[in-house]
Scaffold this motif. Structure first.
Motif, PDB file in Angstrom:
ATOM      1  N   LEU A   1      -8.652  -1.004   4.272  1.00 50.93           N
ATOM      2  CA  LEU A   1      -7.341  -0.183   4.005  1.00 50.93           C
ATOM      3  C   LEU A   1      -7.136  -0.319   2.753  1.00 50.93           C
TER       4      LEU A   1
ATOM      5  N   SER B   1      -2.737   6.223   8.159  1.00 49.61           N
ATOM      6  CA  SER B   1      -4.047   6.523   8.504  1.00 49.61           C
ATOM      7  C   SER B   1      -4.454   5.693   8.772  1.00 49.61           C
TER       8      SER B   1
ATOM      9  N   ARG C   1       1.464   7.144   3.584  1.00 48.61           N
ATOM     10  CA  ARG C   1      -0.475   7.994   3.929  1.00 48.61           C
ATOM     11  C   ARG C   1      -1.263   6.007   4.183  1.00 48.61           C
ATOM     12  N   ILE C   2      -2.195   5.611   3.367  1.00 48.77           N
ATOM     13  CA  ILE C   2      -3.006   4.797   3.275  1.00 48.77           C
ATOM     14  C   ILE C   2      -2.667   3.902   4.978  1.00 48.77           C
TER      15      ILE C   2
ATOM     16  N   THR D   1       1.482  -1.357  -0.065  1.00 47.33           N
ATOM     17  CA  THR D   1       0.060  -0.242  -0.328  1.00 47.33           C
ATOM     18  C   THR D   1       1.294   1.476  -0.112  1.00 47.33           C
ATOM     19  N   THR D   2       0.314   2.678   0.207  1.00 52.71           N
ATOM     20  CA  THR D   2       1.420   3.666   0.271  1.00 52.71           C
ATOM     21  C   THR D   2       1.245   3.409   1.771  1.00 52.71           C
TER      22      THR D   2
ATOM     23  N   ASN E   1      -6.739  -7.430   4.059  1.00 50.60           N
ATOM     24  CA  ASN E   1      -6.080  -5.399   4.012  1.00 50.60           C
ATOM     25  C   ASN E   1      -7.240  -4.576   5.318  1.00 50.60           C
TER      26      ASN E   1
END
Length: 375
Positions: free
Chosen positions: A53, A12, A8-9, A5-6, A38
């Motif tokens: 996510l 969060s 930022r994700i 994933t990234t 996920n």
């Protein structure tokens, strides 16, 4: 386990579940988060928060140390691609310029909040619930001996919170379930206010568990096991015949702040007639006094009472509207404060303080004397 994933994700999602991570605990598993596909989950044995996510790859499961992982991704650019690979011996966090090895704990040790049979679904207005919780949350108690006050009570169609000195009441906009009261713990209230509005709520028939469902997230929690007081019995009449006054909220808030700045005791005495309000307080550690006056905005029934200055300040900050109206039966009874919104706050009165000073000041002003002439 493998997750892509990234930063930022991932950051969060970790921050969303963070309220259910034990910051200090002798049980290592309570300082971790569970990745299962996920979905990332945290559980402190009383509350469980799960967040789904977006991920390009999400297979397997692992329990990874929360604080280390959050601190790491917080220092990465938001659009940085992050890959986590985990096995029995540890987890590896990989990004374009680095590789970090973090500890893991056995997935089989991760706790969960089980939901009993007989969960009752409630048709909820999520925005209305958050609005009510935000209004009453400042009045939750922190006193351990009366643990049943350490949260927000859902009583039919209203949310209620009190610390024994102040009480906030706000309508929900929906039926909160059975007439029996159920109590949402303080930490769960904080989590609900930091997350999207719930789309659905279920409460167990014994009022011991609840589940709040949001888009891409879920909170499961134990409810406070206790009997909430019969709060309706202490709410005074708000009829036109009761002593009341309508005031400019900001003006009264500024008066209270000025008096507190001079170090008066925590008692603020109010005396009012049809057109004017007098406020007085004794200066702490001296024979000095603080006195101010302000207009009443609409014809009011005269009266006098005294409040804890800090509590009055908190009430005026919660109401937020331009004008406020308060009602009280007499100087010893609690008062009800209401703004333009639907909620109201009950505030307990105090004895003594500067009640005589405020009443005398009001009498002199009504007799035509200027403030500087009122002894």
């Amino acid at each position: 386990m493998k997750l892509e994933t990234t930063a930022r994700i991932l950051k969060s999602a970790l921050k969303s579940v963070g309220l259910a991570v034990r910051k200090k605990s002798s049980i290592p598993i309570l300082g971790t988060v569970l990745f299962d596909g996920n979905t990332v989950t945290a559980c402190d044995l009383d509350m469980e928060i799960s967040v789904t996510l977006p991920a390009s790859t999400a297979v397997g499961s692992a329990c990874i140390a929360y604080k280390s992982l959050l601190n790491l991704v917080s220092h990465l650019p938001g659009d940085e691609a992050v890959r986590i690979e985990a096995g029995e011996k540890g987890a590896t966090v990989i990004f374009s310029t680095g590789r970090y090895d973090l500890p893991v704990v056995s997935v089989s040790d991760f706790p969960s909040i089980g939901m009993p049979d007989g969960m009752v679904p409630i048709e909820v207005d999520g925005d209305g619930l958050k609005r009510a919780l935000r209004f009453v949350a400042p009045f939750m108690s922190t006193e351990e001996t009366r643990y049943y006050l350490n949260g927000v009570c859902i009583d039919r169609d209203v949310a209620v919170a009190t610390d024994g000195h102040r009480m906030g009441v706000h309508p929900l906009g929906f039926d909160g379930g059975a007439s029996d009261k159920w109590i949402i713990p303080k930490d769960v209230v904080s989590a609900l206010l930091s997350m999207p509005s719930p789309k659905g709520v279920s409460v167990s028939t014994e009022k011991v568990r609840a589940e709040f469902r949001m888009d891409g997230a879920r909170i499961r929690t134990k409810l406070i096991d206790g009997t909430y007081p019969d709060w309706r019995r202490v709410v005074p009449s708000m009829s036109a015949n009761a002593a009341h006054a309508t005031l400019d909220r900001v003006s009264l808030l500024r008066i209270a702040a000025r008096m507190a700045a001079l170090g008066p005791s925590n008692g603020l005495s109010l005396a009012w007639s049809a057109a004017r309000l007098a406020v007085a307080a004794k200066v702490w550690g001296s024979d000095g006094t603080a006195r101010e006056t302000m207009p009443v905005l609409s014809p009011s029934t005269s009266g006098a009472t005294t409040f804890n200055g800090r509590y009055l300040n908190a009430v005026l900050q919660v109401l937020r509207s331009e004008v406020v109206t308060f009602w009280c039966e007499d100087d010893k009874s609690p008062s009800v404060w209401r703004g333009d919104g639907e909620g109201y706050v009950l505030l307990m009165s105090m004895r003594e303080a500067a009640a005589e000073i405020a009443s005398t000041l009001l009498s002199h002003l009504n007799a035509g004397k200027r403030l500087d002439e009122a002894a």
